[in-house]
Design a protein around this motif. Structure first.
Motif, PDB file in Angstrom:
ATOM      1  N   LEU A   1     -28.016   8.184 -26.833  1.00  0.00           N
ATOM      2  CA  LEU A   1     -27.932   9.627 -26.601  1.00  0.00           C
ATOM      3  C   LEU A   1     -29.191  10.344 -27.090  1.00  0.00           C
ATOM      4  CD1 LEU A   1     -24.214  10.020 -27.672  1.00  0.00           C
ATOM      5  CD2 LEU A   1     -25.108  10.349 -25.338  1.00  0.00           C
TER       6      LEU A   1
ATOM      7  N   TYR B   1     -20.790  13.809 -28.437  1.00  0.00           N
ATOM      8  CA  TYR B   1     -21.957  13.320 -27.702  1.00  0.00           C
ATOM      9  C   TYR B   1     -22.618  14.468 -26.947  1.00  0.00           C
ATOM     10  CZ  TYR B   1     -19.387   8.835 -28.133  1.00  0.00           C
ATOM     11  OH  TYR B   1     -18.688   7.743 -28.566  1.00  0.00           O
ATOM     12  N   ARG B   2     -21.783  15.291 -26.308  1.00  0.00           N
ATOM     13  CA  ARG B   2     -22.317  16.437 -25.561  1.00  0.00           C
ATOM     14  C   ARG B   2     -22.966  17.440 -26.506  1.00  0.00           C
ATOM     15  NH1 ARG B   2     -17.300  15.316 -23.028  1.00  0.00           N
ATOM     16  NH2 ARG B   2     -16.298  17.157 -23.928  1.00  0.00           N
TER      17      ARG B   2
ATOM     18  N   ARG C   1     -23.878   4.093 -29.376  1.00  0.00           N
ATOM     19  CA  ARG C   1     -24.231   5.188 -28.467  1.00  0.00           C
ATOM     20  C   ARG C   1     -25.245   6.174 -29.047  1.00  0.00           C
ATOM     21  NH1 ARG C   1     -18.439   4.952 -27.164  1.00  0.00           N
ATOM     22  NH2 ARG C   1     -18.223   4.202 -25.024  1.00  0.00           N
TER      23      ARG C   1
ATOM     24  N   LEU D   1     -26.369  16.228 -27.278  1.00  0.00           N
ATOM     25  CA  LEU D   1     -27.266  16.430 -26.139  1.00  0.00           C
ATOM     26  C   LEU D   1     -27.661  17.896 -25.961  1.00  0.00           C
ATOM     27  CD1 LEU D   1     -25.525  13.982 -23.659  1.00  0.00           C
ATOM     28  CD2 LEU D   1     -27.827  13.715 -24.629  1.00  0.00           C
TER      29      LEU D   1
ATOM     30  N   CYS E   1     -25.220  10.671 -17.549  1.00  0.00           N
ATOM     31  CA  CYS E   1     -24.826  10.205 -18.880  1.00  0.00           C
ATOM     32  C   CYS E   1     -23.314  10.325 -18.951  1.00  0.00           C
ATOM     33  CB  CYS E   1     -25.484  11.062 -19.965  1.00  0.00           C
ATOM     34  SG  CYS E   1     -24.974  10.649 -21.654  1.00  0.00           S
TER      35      CYS E   1
ATOM     36  N   ALA F   1     -21.411  10.785 -21.412  1.00  0.00           N
ATOM     37  CA  ALA F   1     -21.099  11.931 -22.285  1.00  0.00           C
ATOM     38  C   ALA F   1     -19.593  12.075 -22.484  1.00  0.00           C
ATOM     39  CB  ALA F   1     -21.725  13.213 -21.717  1.00  0.00           C
TER      40      ALA F   1
END
Length: 180
Positions: free
Chosen positions: A66, A94-95, A62, A98, A87, A89
């Motif tokens: 991302l 992950y968030r 991932r 981003l 996404c 997410a």
């Protein structure tokens, strides 16, 4: 759409596969009058093949995906243009990636019951993500936290109703939802 400081805004419509991210994101982009992108289009061929074979992605799979979504956002920000992208997410890390260095990013988590998700995925045709991966996505999902910028939309009812709820929660004009 821009905020009071006239900076571009970015809405990442998040959730597990089958939650309705694309439908909601397209409606938000229309309401904002800005670009839309499907986050799935940023996956590598290897990721798509892996998911199509019924294997869940790992964090290592991932991260590049991302980062490419983040780069897409950066390009729009550099051009002074707001945008909306889907996404999954699924995890906070992950968030966080981003959002890193991107103060205009907000999330819209489309939350749907497992029963509805299962029915949608069984009925969906032409997508590489098999219904068999839903349990791994649900197990990975870390709900949006109160200290994260964004909203949670409980996707019950017709798509136009869900879009209207998302637009209201994001404080965006709801006229676009009335057209559907």
């Amino acid at each position: 759409m821009t905020d009071a400081t006239d900076k571009p805004q970015f809405i990442i419509v998040m959730g597990v596969s089958g939650s309705g991210k694309t439908t909601v994101a397209k409606g938000i982009a229309q309401a904002m009058g800005c670009a839309f992108a499907e986050g799935d289009d940023f996956h590598s061929r290897a990721n798509v093949d892996k998911m199509a074979a019924g294997m869940p992605l790992t964090d290592e799979d991932r991260w590049p995906w991302l980062r490419s979504i983040g780069e897409w956002i950066d390009g729009h920000e550099a051009a002074g243009k707001s945008a909306v992208i889907t996404c999954s997410a699924l995890r906070r890390v992950y968030r966080d990636l981003l959002r890193e260095g991107r103060p205009g990013v907000k999330f819209c988590h489309v939350d749907v019951s497992q029963e509805v998700l299962e029915a949608r995925l069984r009925a969906r045709k032409g997508h590489y993500m098999p219904a068999s991966l839903l349990p791994s996505q649900l197990a990975t999902l870390e709900p949006l936290q109160p200290d994260e910028p964004g909203v949670v939309v409980h996707a019950h009812g017709a798509p136009a109703d869900v879009l209207r709820e998302a637009l209201e929660a994001l404080h965006l004009p709801t006229e676009a939802a009335a057209k559907d």
